[in-house]
Design a protein around this motif. Structure first.
Motif, PDB file in Angstrom:
ATOM      1  N   MET A   1      -8.736  -3.316 -13.120  1.00 46.50           N
ATOM      2  CA  MET A   1      -8.176  -2.013 -13.332  1.00 46.50           C
ATOM      3  C   MET A   1      -7.008  -1.844 -12.382  1.00 46.50           C
ATOM      4  O   MET A   1      -7.137  -1.982 -11.179  1.00 46.50           O
ATOM      5  CB  MET A   1      -9.247  -0.959 -13.064  1.00 46.50           C
ATOM      6  CG  MET A   1      -8.762   0.428 -13.223  1.00 46.50           C
ATOM      7  SD  MET A   1     -10.181   1.522 -13.051  1.00 46.50           S
ATOM      8  CE  MET A   1      -9.319   2.983 -12.640  1.00 46.50           C
ATOM      9  N   ALA A   2      -5.844  -1.580 -12.889  1.00 45.46           N
ATOM     10  CA  ALA A   2      -4.643  -1.447 -12.078  1.00 45.46           C
ATOM     11  C   ALA A   2      -4.559  -0.046 -11.481  1.00 45.46           C
ATOM     12  O   ALA A   2      -4.989   0.930 -12.079  1.00 45.46           O
ATOM     13  CB  ALA A   2      -3.406  -1.709 -12.939  1.00 45.46           C
ATOM     14  N   LEU A   3      -4.033   0.025 -10.278  1.00 44.68           N
ATOM     15  CA  LEU A   3      -3.838   1.314  -9.623  1.00 44.68           C
ATOM     16  C   LEU A   3      -2.571   1.961 -10.142  1.00 44.68           C
ATOM     17  O   LEU A   3      -1.583   1.291 -10.409  1.00 44.68           O
ATOM     18  CB  LEU A   3      -3.745   1.121  -8.105  1.00 44.68           C
ATOM     19  CG  LEU A   3      -4.994   0.559  -7.426  1.00 44.68           C
ATOM     20  CD1 LEU A   3      -4.711   0.293  -5.964  1.00 44.68           C
ATOM     21  CD2 LEU A   3      -6.147   1.522  -7.565  1.00 44.68           C
ATOM     22  N   ASP A   4      -2.591   3.281 -10.268  1.00 48.49           N
ATOM     23  CA  ASP A   4      -1.380   3.966 -10.720  1.00 48.49           C
ATOM     24  C   ASP A   4      -0.408   4.119  -9.548  1.00 48.49           C
ATOM     25  O   ASP A   4      -0.721   3.807  -8.396  1.00 48.49           O
ATOM     26  CB  ASP A   4      -1.706   5.308 -11.366  1.00 48.49           C
ATOM     27  CG  ASP A   4      -2.391   6.267 -10.403  1.00 48.49           C
ATOM     28  OD1 ASP A   4      -2.707   5.858  -9.277  1.00 48.49           O
ATOM     29  OD2 ASP A   4      -2.602   7.427 -10.790  1.00 48.49           O
ATOM     30  N   GLN A   5       0.780   4.598  -9.833  1.00 51.60           N
ATOM     31  CA  GLN A   5       1.855   4.676  -8.838  1.00 51.60           C
ATOM     32  C   GLN A   5       1.484   5.565  -7.659  1.00 51.60           C
ATOM     33  O   GLN A   5       1.764   5.232  -6.516  1.00 51.60           O
ATOM     34  CB  GLN A   5       3.135   5.189  -9.516  1.00 51.60           C
ATOM     35  CG  GLN A   5       4.359   5.150  -8.635  1.00 51.60           C
ATOM     36  CD  GLN A   5       4.782   3.732  -8.293  1.00 51.60           C
ATOM     37  OE1 GLN A   5       4.463   2.792  -8.997  1.00 51.60           O
ATOM     38  NE2 GLN A   5       5.474   3.583  -7.194  1.00 51.60           N
ATOM     39  N   SER A   6       0.848   6.714  -7.923  1.00 50.65           N
ATOM     40  CA  SER A   6       0.504   7.623  -6.825  1.00 50.65           C
ATOM     41  C   SER A   6      -0.531   7.004  -5.895  1.00 50.65           C
ATOM     42  O   SER A   6      -0.474   7.192  -4.676  1.00 50.65           O
ATOM     43  CB  SER A   6      -0.001   8.958  -7.380  1.00 50.65           C
ATOM     44  OG  SER A   6      -1.188   8.764  -8.110  1.00 50.65           O
ATOM     45  N   ALA A   7      -1.490   6.248  -6.447  1.00 53.19           N
ATOM     46  CA  ALA A   7      -2.480   5.592  -5.599  1.00 53.19           C
ATOM     47  C   ALA A   7      -1.832   4.507  -4.743  1.00 53.19           C
ATOM     48  O   ALA A   7      -2.177   4.338  -3.568  1.00 53.19           O
ATOM     49  CB  ALA A   7      -3.589   5.004  -6.456  1.00 53.19           C
ATOM     50  N   LEU A   8      -0.878   3.781  -5.301  1.00 56.24           N
ATOM     51  CA  LEU A   8      -0.177   2.755  -4.517  1.00 56.24           C
ATOM     52  C   LEU A   8       0.655   3.379  -3.411  1.00 56.24           C
ATOM     53  O   LEU A   8       0.704   2.864  -2.286  1.00 56.24           O
ATOM     54  CB  LEU A   8       0.700   1.906  -5.432  1.00 56.24           C
ATOM     55  CG  LEU A   8      -0.043   0.953  -6.362  1.00 56.24           C
ATOM     56  CD1 LEU A   8       0.926   0.287  -7.322  1.00 56.24           C
ATOM     57  CD2 LEU A   8      -0.805  -0.079  -5.568  1.00 56.24           C
ATOM     58  N   LEU A   9       1.323   4.496  -3.700  1.00 57.48           N
ATOM     59  CA  LEU A   9       2.096   5.194  -2.663  1.00 57.48           C
ATOM     60  C   LEU A   9       1.180   5.713  -1.563  1.00 57.48           C
ATOM     61  O   LEU A   9       1.525   5.647  -0.379  1.00 57.48           O
ATOM     62  CB  LEU A   9       2.900   6.334  -3.273  1.00 57.48           C
ATOM     63  CG  LEU A   9       4.076   5.926  -4.149  1.00 57.48           C
ATOM     64  CD1 LEU A   9       4.684   7.149  -4.824  1.00 57.48           C
ATOM     65  CD2 LEU A   9       5.115   5.201  -3.319  1.00 57.48           C
ATOM     66  N   GLU A  10       0.024   6.214  -1.942  1.00 61.21           N
ATOM     67  CA  GLU A  10      -0.937   6.712  -0.961  1.00 61.21           C
ATOM     68  C   GLU A  10      -1.426   5.582  -0.063  1.00 61.21           C
ATOM     69  O   GLU A  10      -1.546   5.741   1.155  1.00 61.21           O
ATOM     70  CB  GLU A  10      -2.102   7.360  -1.696  1.00 61.21           C
ATOM     71  CG  GLU A  10      -3.074   8.070  -0.811  1.00 61.21           C
ATOM     72  CD  GLU A  10      -4.170   8.732  -1.620  1.00 61.21           C
ATOM     73  OE1 GLU A  10      -5.313   8.737  -1.145  1.00 61.21           O
ATOM     74  OE2 GLU A  10      -3.877   9.235  -2.725  1.00 61.21           O
ATOM     75  N   LEU A  11      -1.719   4.413  -0.655  1.00 59.25           N
ATOM     76  CA  LEU A  11      -2.154   3.270   0.148  1.00 59.25           C
ATOM     77  C   LEU A  11      -1.049   2.754   1.055  1.00 59.25           C
ATOM     78  O   LEU A  11      -1.302   2.367   2.193  1.00 59.25           O
ATOM     79  CB  LEU A  11      -2.648   2.149  -0.767  1.00 59.25           C
ATOM     80  CG  LEU A  11      -4.037   2.329  -1.350  1.00 59.25           C
ATOM     81  CD1 LEU A  11      -4.353   1.208  -2.316  1.00 59.25           C
ATOM     82  CD2 LEU A  11      -5.070   2.393  -0.263  1.00 59.25           C
ATOM     83  N   SER A  12       0.190   2.748   0.576  1.00 57.84           N
ATOM     84  CA  SER A  12       1.277   2.284   1.433  1.00 57.84           C
ATOM     85  C   SER A  12       1.496   3.239   2.598  1.00 57.84           C
ATOM     86  O   SER A  12       1.805   2.810   3.710  1.00 57.84           O
ATOM     87  CB  SER A  12       2.569   2.116   0.631  1.00 57.84           C
ATOM     88  OG  SER A  12       3.033   3.365   0.171  1.00 57.84           O
ATOM     89  N   GLU A  13       1.307   4.532   2.363  1.00 56.48           N
ATOM     90  CA  GLU A  13       1.402   5.501   3.460  1.00 56.48           C
ATOM     91  C   GLU A  13       0.273   5.287   4.465  1.00 56.48           C
ATOM     92  O   GLU A  13       0.476   5.382   5.672  1.00 56.48           O
ATOM     93  CB  GLU A  13       1.351   6.927   2.906  1.00 56.48           C
ATOM     94  CG  GLU A  13       1.415   8.000   3.954  1.00 56.48           C
ATOM     95  CD  GLU A  13       2.714   7.979   4.753  1.00 56.48           C
ATOM     96  OE1 GLU A  13       2.664   8.341   5.947  1.00 56.48           O
ATOM     97  OE2 GLU A  13       3.756   7.595   4.205  1.00 56.48           O
ATOM     98  N   ALA A  14      -0.912   4.957   3.974  1.00 60.83           N
ATOM     99  CA  ALA A  14      -2.036   4.679   4.861  1.00 60.83           C
ATOM    100  C   ALA A  14      -1.776   3.434   5.697  1.00 60.83           C
ATOM    101  O   ALA A  14      -2.160   3.375   6.862  1.00 60.83           O
ATOM    102  CB  ALA A  14      -3.312   4.520   4.048  1.00 60.83           C
ATOM    103  N   LEU A  15      -1.131   2.441   5.110  1.00 59.77           N
ATOM    104  CA  LEU A  15      -0.792   1.225   5.860  1.00 59.77           C
ATOM    105  C   LEU A  15       0.137   1.536   7.019  1.00 59.77           C
ATOM    106  O   LEU A  15       0.022   0.974   8.102  1.00 59.77           O
ATOM    107  CB  LEU A  15      -0.134   0.189   4.937  1.00 59.77           C
ATOM    108  CG  LEU A  15      -1.045  -0.580   4.019  1.00 59.77           C
ATOM    109  CD1 LEU A  15      -0.232  -1.359   2.994  1.00 59.77           C
ATOM    110  CD2 LEU A  15      -1.921  -1.518   4.807  1.00 59.77           C
ATOM    111  N   ARG A  16       1.086   2.447   6.783  1.00 61.68           N
ATOM    112  CA  ARG A  16       2.055   2.773   7.822  1.00 61.68           C
ATOM    113  C   ARG A  16       1.494   3.665   8.911  1.00 61.68           C
ATOM    114  O   ARG A  16       1.825   3.503  10.076  1.00 61.68           O
ATOM    115  CB  ARG A  16       3.276   3.459   7.199  1.00 61.68           C
ATOM    116  CG  ARG A  16       4.235   2.478   6.601  1.00 61.68           C
ATOM    117  CD  ARG A  16       5.487   3.166   6.127  1.00 61.68           C
ATOM    118  NE  ARG A  16       5.421   3.171   4.662  1.00 61.68           N
ATOM    119  CZ  ARG A  16       5.511   4.229   3.899  1.00 61.68           C
ATOM    120  NH1 ARG A  16       5.727   5.395   4.421  1.00 61.68           N
ATOM    121  NH2 ARG A  16       5.414   4.124   2.599  1.00 61.68           N
TER     122      ARG A  16
END
Length: 125
Positions: A1-16
């Motif tokens: 199941m692929a993550l949508d764009q908002s979930a990917l942005l949220e994860l990238s913000e969490a990484l930072r």
């Protein structure tokens, strides 16, 4: 199941911005939720809002489940179905406390544990 764009942005913000523990909790939560959703899709025979001939039942909301992990406690959403039941194989169903207590007392009796030690076991539970 692929993550949508908002979930990917949220994860990238969490990484930072997040510390290591919070980051691992977020990643583990995302992974667990994706696995649960994929298993529910396989059980139902269709993805959410999808119409197929192989569909066996329909989704009917979700229920929260607290999962204790080494990274911390996580709350995942388990899909409910209209007919039948669904529980992910990844998680162990909860046992009622009286069943667990009965199993502990019976095991202690079989092993010949003294009553004082049994009392300590019951107090620990």
């Amino acid at each position: 199941m692929a993550l949508d764009q908002s979930a990917l942005l949220e994860l990238s913000e969490a990484l930072r911005s997040a510390d290591g523990g919070e980051l691992m909790r977020r990643l583990l939560h995302t992974m667990l939720q994706a696995v649960i959703d994929a298993e529910a899709t396989a059980h139902i025979g269709a993805a959410p809002h999808e119409r197929t001939e192989s569909r066996t039942t329909q989704r009917n909301g979700t229920r929260d489940r607290l999962v204790a992990t080494t990274a911390g406690d996580l709350t995942v959403k388990i899909p409910k179905v209209r007919s039948g039941s669904f529980f992910p194989s990844l998680l162990a169903p909860r046992r009622r406390i009286d069943v667990a207590l009965h199993a502990v007392v019976m095991q202690a009796w079989v092993e010949g544990v003294s009553t004082r030690k049994v009392d300590d076991l019951v107090a620990a539970l």
